[in-house]
Design an enzyme around this catalytic site. Sequence first.
Site, PDB file in Angstrom:
ATOM      1  N   LEU A  58       0.811  -1.218   0.000  1.00 45.87           N
ATOM      2  CA  LEU A  58       0.000   0.000   0.000  1.00 45.87           C
ATOM      3  C   LEU A  58       0.848   1.275   0.000  1.00 45.87           C
ATOM      4  O   LEU A  58       1.926   1.325   0.577  1.00 45.87           O
ATOM      5  CB  LEU A  58      -0.931   0.003   1.217  1.00 45.87           C
ATOM      6  CG  LEU A  58      -1.892  -1.187   1.309  1.00 45.87           C
ATOM      7  CD1 LEU A  58      -2.790  -1.045   2.531  1.00 45.87           C
ATOM      8  CD2 LEU A  58      -2.728  -1.344   0.039  1.00 45.87           C
ATOM      9  N   HIS A  62      -3.534   4.194  -2.492  1.00 46.31           N
ATOM     10  CA  HIS A  62      -4.500   3.286  -1.866  1.00 46.31           C
ATOM     11  C   HIS A  62      -5.163   3.959  -0.664  1.00 46.31           C
ATOM     12  O   HIS A  62      -6.370   3.873  -0.473  1.00 46.31           O
ATOM     13  CB  HIS A  62      -3.800   2.019  -1.354  1.00 46.31           C
ATOM     14  CG  HIS A  62      -3.177   1.164  -2.408  1.00 46.31           C
ATOM     15  ND1 HIS A  62      -1.823   0.986  -2.504  1.00 46.31           N
ATOM     16  CD2 HIS A  62      -3.716   0.416  -3.394  1.00 46.31           C
ATOM     17  CE1 HIS A  62      -1.553   0.164  -3.504  1.00 46.31           C
ATOM     18  NE2 HIS A  62      -2.675  -0.193  -4.068  1.00 46.31           N
ATOM     19  N   GLY A 172      -9.513   3.395  -8.123  1.00 48.58           N
ATOM     20  CA  GLY A 172      -8.714   4.551  -8.546  1.00 48.58           C
ATOM     21  C   GLY A 172      -8.799   4.776 -10.050  1.00 48.58           C
ATOM     22  O   GLY A 172      -8.818   3.832 -10.836  1.00 48.58           O
ATOM     23  N   GLN A 178      -9.724  -0.416 -15.974  1.00 51.27           N
ATOM     24  CA  GLN A 178     -10.250  -1.331 -14.958  1.00 51.27           C
ATOM     25  C   GLN A 178     -11.568  -0.797 -14.379  1.00 51.27           C
ATOM     26  O   GLN A 178     -12.527  -1.544 -14.174  1.00 51.27           O
ATOM     27  CB  GLN A 178      -9.220  -1.495 -13.840  1.00 51.27           C
ATOM     28  CG  GLN A 178      -9.756  -2.226 -12.621  1.00 51.27           C
ATOM     29  CD  GLN A 178      -8.665  -2.533 -11.615  1.00 51.27           C
ATOM     30  OE1 GLN A 178      -7.909  -3.472 -11.798  1.00 51.27           O
ATOM     31  NE2 GLN A 178      -8.568  -1.753 -10.562  1.00 51.27           N
ATOM     32  N   VAL A 201      -3.369   9.676  -7.287  1.00 51.44           N
ATOM     33  CA  VAL A 201      -2.414  10.318  -6.364  1.00 51.44           C
ATOM     34  C   VAL A 201      -1.018  10.129  -6.955  1.00 51.44           C
ATOM     35  O   VAL A 201      -0.665   9.031  -7.393  1.00 51.44           O
ATOM     36  CB  VAL A 201      -2.509   9.702  -4.950  1.00 51.44           C
ATOM     37  CG1 VAL A 201      -1.477  10.318  -4.022  1.00 51.44           C
ATOM     38  CG2 VAL A 201      -3.914   9.903  -4.394  1.00 51.44           C
ATOM     39  N   SER A 210       2.322   3.793  -7.480  1.00 51.51           N
ATOM     40  CA  SER A 210       2.015   2.421  -7.856  1.00 51.51           C
ATOM     41  C   SER A 210       2.871   1.486  -7.003  1.00 51.51           C
ATOM     42  O   SER A 210       4.019   1.823  -6.679  1.00 51.51           O
ATOM     43  CB  SER A 210       2.370   2.206  -9.336  1.00 51.51           C
ATOM     44  OG  SER A 210       2.420   0.828  -9.629  1.00 51.51           O
TER      45      SER A 210
END
Length: 305
Positions: A58, A62, A172, A178, A201, A210
């Site tokens: 994370l 996230h 996100g 996705q 972010v 990422s």
Amino acid sequence: MRLDLGLFVYLMINFIYFAPQFLQTSMILVRTVTELKSVLQSSGQAGSAGFVPTMGALHRGHLSLVEKAVDENPLVVVSIFVNPTQFNDPKDLERYPRTLESDLKLLESTGCQVVFAPDVTEIYPEPDTRKFDFGQLDKVMEGKHRPGHFNGVAQVVSKLFEMVQPQKAYFGLKDFQQLAIIKSMVKQLNLPVEIIPCPIVREQSGLAMSSRNELLSAEERTNAATISQTLFKAKELRTEKSVSELEKWVTETINKNPFLKVEYAEIVDDTLLQPVKSWHDHSVKVLCVAVFCGKIRLIDNIVFN
Ligand code: AMP
């Protein structure tokens, strides 16, 4: 060393008073579906949780989803599960970072109540043979370059939705395609879940956060910032170039950096994700890229509106 009796009594009283508060944690880690269902039942919030599915490792991206979920829901469940069926490259699956302990520490500060971190056999007691049909939606970009990826995403997310029974689920915009796939799946299966999109972010350099960034060397990570910097510049240049000229410019500009190799750079509409030919149709347009930085594949996008 002599311990003063008064001090000893004082310390004991403090220990008895404060210890339960230190020992008690309001966040529960569950490993099985049975445990999850029982925690949800006893919370009195079954069927109304906010849900954030993740693959762990994370970062602040996230956490921004989790924080939004905590703001909007009385109970928040975060799942941490590296889903094998969405990896089309076994090496990518093998090297994907797994950092459960530090993930739990980060989650504790968000106020989420339940973390669901199952084993593969818990999610897939038998191989999942379901095949989803997303029409043209998964024939482009990630779907085209990672065959089977979105089928695996739909398999795991539909199973997690069934287990958690959330009212709202947070995804996100970093994974733009996705998000479109999940929205389509929810409609196809008539699932009573509201899908909440959350902004990308970025690191201070502009690089989209990422979990895969952790796999980059320091030098690669610095150079990977060229990706987002090129996207920001492309947004400014769109009035000066045609759609295809701009895609070409993005590819060439990123490829000039010796650390980077573009897999695709496409401008698509924001709903069906089909290639856009001209600026003059009324769709909202998104520039999406996938770029290799050494062995690590990174994706990013920017919405033109
Ligand atoms: P992952 O663990 O990569 O499967 O991501 C879990 C969720 O976090 C997905 O909905 C992602 O789109 C979202 N996410 C990952 N990175 C970011 C980011 N930099 N900004 C916002 N959301 C993100």
